[in-house]
Write an enzyme that holds these catalytic residues in place. Structure first.
Site, PDB file in Angstrom:
ATOM      1  N   LYS A   1     -43.184   7.157  47.762  1.00  0.00           N
ATOM      2  CA  LYS A   1     -43.912   8.295  47.193  1.00  0.00           C
ATOM      3  C   LYS A   1     -45.341   8.270  47.716  1.00  0.00           C
ATOM      4  O   LYS A   1     -45.913   7.189  47.912  1.00  0.00           O
ATOM      5  CB  LYS A   1     -43.877   8.162  45.658  1.00  0.00           C
ATOM      6  CG  LYS A   1     -44.527   9.298  44.880  1.00  0.00           C
ATOM      7  CD  LYS A   1     -44.323   9.066  43.384  1.00  0.00           C
ATOM      8  CE  LYS A   1     -44.992  10.121  42.522  1.00  0.00           C
ATOM      9  NZ  LYS A   1     -44.743   9.875  41.075  1.00  0.00           N
TER      10      LYS A   1
ATOM     11  N   SER B   1     -42.833  13.806  38.524  1.00  0.00           N
ATOM     12  CA  SER B   1     -43.620  14.064  39.709  1.00  0.00           C
ATOM     13  C   SER B   1     -42.998  13.522  41.004  1.00  0.00           C
ATOM     14  O   SER B   1     -43.381  13.968  42.080  1.00  0.00           O
ATOM     15  CB  SER B   1     -45.024  13.489  39.538  1.00  0.00           C
ATOM     16  OG  SER B   1     -44.975  12.078  39.416  1.00  0.00           O
TER      17      SER B   1
ATOM     18  N   SER C   1     -41.649  10.252  35.483  1.00  0.00           N
ATOM     19  CA  SER C   1     -41.656  10.774  36.856  1.00  0.00           C
ATOM     20  C   SER C   1     -40.626  10.198  37.811  1.00  0.00           C
ATOM     21  O   SER C   1     -40.433  10.739  38.895  1.00  0.00           O
ATOM     22  CB  SER C   1     -43.035  10.605  37.476  1.00  0.00           C
ATOM     23  OG  SER C   1     -43.842  11.674  37.080  1.00  0.00           O
TER      24      SER C   1
HETATM   25  N1  GLN Z   1     -44.179  14.872  33.642  1.00  0.00           N
HETATM   26  C1  GLN Z   1     -45.117  13.832  33.416  1.00  0.00           C
HETATM   27  C2  GLN Z   1     -46.510  14.403  33.470  1.00  0.00           C
HETATM   28  O1  GLN Z   1     -46.625  15.528  33.794  1.00  0.00           O
HETATM   29  C3  GLN Z   1     -44.848  12.821  34.465  1.00  0.00           C
HETATM   30  C4  GLN Z   1     -45.948  11.918  34.798  1.00  0.00           C
HETATM   31  C5  GLN Z   1     -45.511  10.743  35.559  1.00  0.00           C
HETATM   32  O2  GLN Z   1     -44.591  10.047  35.148  1.00  0.00           O
HETATM   33  N2  GLN Z   1     -46.227  10.458  36.629  1.00  0.00           N
HETATM   34  O3  GLN Z   1     -47.445  13.764  33.177  1.00  0.00           O
END
Ligand code: GLN
Length: 469
Positions: free
Chosen positions: A72, A147, A171
């Site tokens: 990532k 994400s 995420s």
């Molecule tokens: N959907 C979560 C957010 O918007 C995911 C964040 C993450 O795990 N990096 O914060």
């Protein structure tokens, strides 16, 4: 129909180079999906040739020899760009590698490229990337989740064996669920965060995403373990090789999640079938009413944005990345660089985070959220006395269409079921469990007590085998 053929066997026959070539062909075939921000094509080929060469010379290769891994774009790799999918890190090149990258390379893995994600890992659909959304390989009109959307799609489209993602509030697990692959958020501290671009430091964990539990375990075994560069890593190196599928005698179902009004009927019916199957297998199921459901999003948003506002203070246009052309004095330079460099969602979260920490509001928001977090932990401490693993949904709905959700609060509500694991530091896995009538992926989430990553993977392996036959 799979859009790409699976990669050739990991044993590297006829050669590791041929595997990398196959991965590059698959990447090319889905280039309009916006999965990779950069492909390390030449370098990956060269490394594969070197591994082939070493094998020819009878050298013993590392445990991940020839495994193709995507990372990532918030994981640093020395000499390579890393942008967290943000304009503010434009042109930034890492001067060191994350511990996970060092360990992958030492195990003879091949890193194929860096994957698209929501800017600074903030989002649930990958639509917050400064480089545009990732298309879901199962249905290109739909989001890949976020994400780590690029990471999940990179696995689903067979462009790599395993993807490394990061999980602060779901995420890894949510995009894995949306793309029909498996994803693991390890116990907090299991994997070093050194070299991961920080979002919410008390929640962040790096973890693997793959087509199988065995592949996730293979990578976890290499990347996990104590690290002098991350004081929060757990002591002791656990072995994640040679997993044995383990049937849970007893497990908990978070009934307040399965019965939550936001859960789509298309998922409900799949979950019902699973439940019937588990009962038929003679597993004792314990319904668990989780009492803090209505507070989860608020607690997560307060804690994560508070930590983010502090972590992201370092992007000033001075040390890293992009600097505005337009400023006349130092204060304006910092303000303007941040205004130009950060996207709207990141700006919103920084403002929210500084607000909940500001004097006068700290007690009402941050302090209170920290207390509720402690209550959630205490609640699960009681749960673990009764069952070794709990099941719950990953997402309330199947993957939605690109552009379908524009309201931030509706988007935040996506994270409801994935947040508890981050708040309590527990390991949790998202496993594909079939498709809806429309062919969209459905996943279930298993969570075990902090530290029980191996047991969790063994339960997951049991479920994977049970479902496949
Ligand atoms: N959907 C979560 C957010 O918007 C995911 C964040 C993450 O795990 N990096 O914060």
């Amino acid at each position: 129909m799979p859009i790409n053929p699976p990669l050739p066997d990991k044993a590297g026959t006829p050669s590791f180079e041929a595997r990398v070539q196959a991965a590059l062909r698959n990447i090319e075939a889905v280039s309009d999906h916006n999965i990779y921000l950069e492909v390390f094509a030449e370098e990956a080929l060269e490394r594969a040739r070197m591994l082939d060469e070493r094998r020819r010379h009878g050298e013993t290769l590392g445990p991940l020899a020839g495994w193709i891994i995507s990372i990532k774009d918030n994981i640093c790799y020395e000499g390579h760009r890393c942008s967290a999918a943000s304009k503010i890190l434009e042109g930034f090149e890492s001067v060191y590698s994350a511990t996970v990258v060092e360990r992958l390379l030492a195990a003879d893995a091949v890193i194929i490229g860096r994957t698209n994600c929501d800017e600074f890992a903030m989002g649930s659909s990958n639509e917050n990337s400064a480089f545009g959304p990732v298309r879901n390989p199962i249905d290109p009109e739909r989001v890949a989740g976020g994400s780590s959307g690029g990471a999940a799609a990179s696995v689903a489209a067979h462009t790599c064996d395993v993807a490394l993602g990061s999980d602060t509030g779901g995420s890894i697990r949510q995009p894995a669920a949306f793309c029909g692959v498996a994803g693991l958020k390890p116990t907090y501290g299991r994997v070093s965060r050194y070299g991961l671009i920080a979002y919410g430091s008390s929640l962040d964990q790096i973890g693997p995403m793959a087509h199988s539990v065995e592949e996730m375990a293979g990578v976890l075994d290499v990347i996990a373990g104590p690290d002098d560069y991350d004081a929060t890593t757990l002591e002791g190196k656990e072995d994640f090789t040679g997993l044995a599928a383990r049937k849970p005698e007893k497990f908990g179902l978070i009934s307040s999640f399965f019965a939550h009004p936001s859960v789509d009927p298309a998922l409900q019916s799949r979950f019902q079938t699973l439940r019937t199957q588990w009962e038929a297998d003679g597993t004792t199921l314990l319904d668990i009413a989780f009492p803090y459901t209505d507070h989860l999003i608020a607690v997560y948003q307060i804690i994560s944005t508070a930590e983010a506002s502090s972590n992201l203070a370092r992007y000033t246009g001075m040390l890293y990345g992009r600097r505005t052309e337009k400023a006349e004095d130092l204060a304006a330079l910092i303000r303007q660089s941040r205004a130009e460099g950060f996207g709207p969602e990141v700006q919103r979260r920084i403002m929210l985070g500084t607000f909940v920490l500001s004097s006068g509001y700290y007690d009402a928001y941050y302090e209170k959220a920290a207390r509720v977090r402690a209550l959630i932990r205490q609640f699960f401490d009681q749960v673990w006395k009764q069952v070794p693993v709990v099941a719950m949904p990953v997402t309330p709905t199947p993957p939605f269409r690109i552009g379908e959700i524009s309201d931030p609060l509706t988007m935040y509500a996506q994270d409801l079921f994935v947040i508890p694991a981050n708040l309590i530091g527990a390991p949790a896995v998202s496993l594909p469990v079939g498709r809806t009538a429309d062919g969209l992926p459905v996943a279930v989430q298993l969570m075990a007590p902090p530290g029980e990553d191996r047991a969790l993977l063994e339960y997951a392996l049991y479920l994977q085998r049970r479902l496949s036959g």
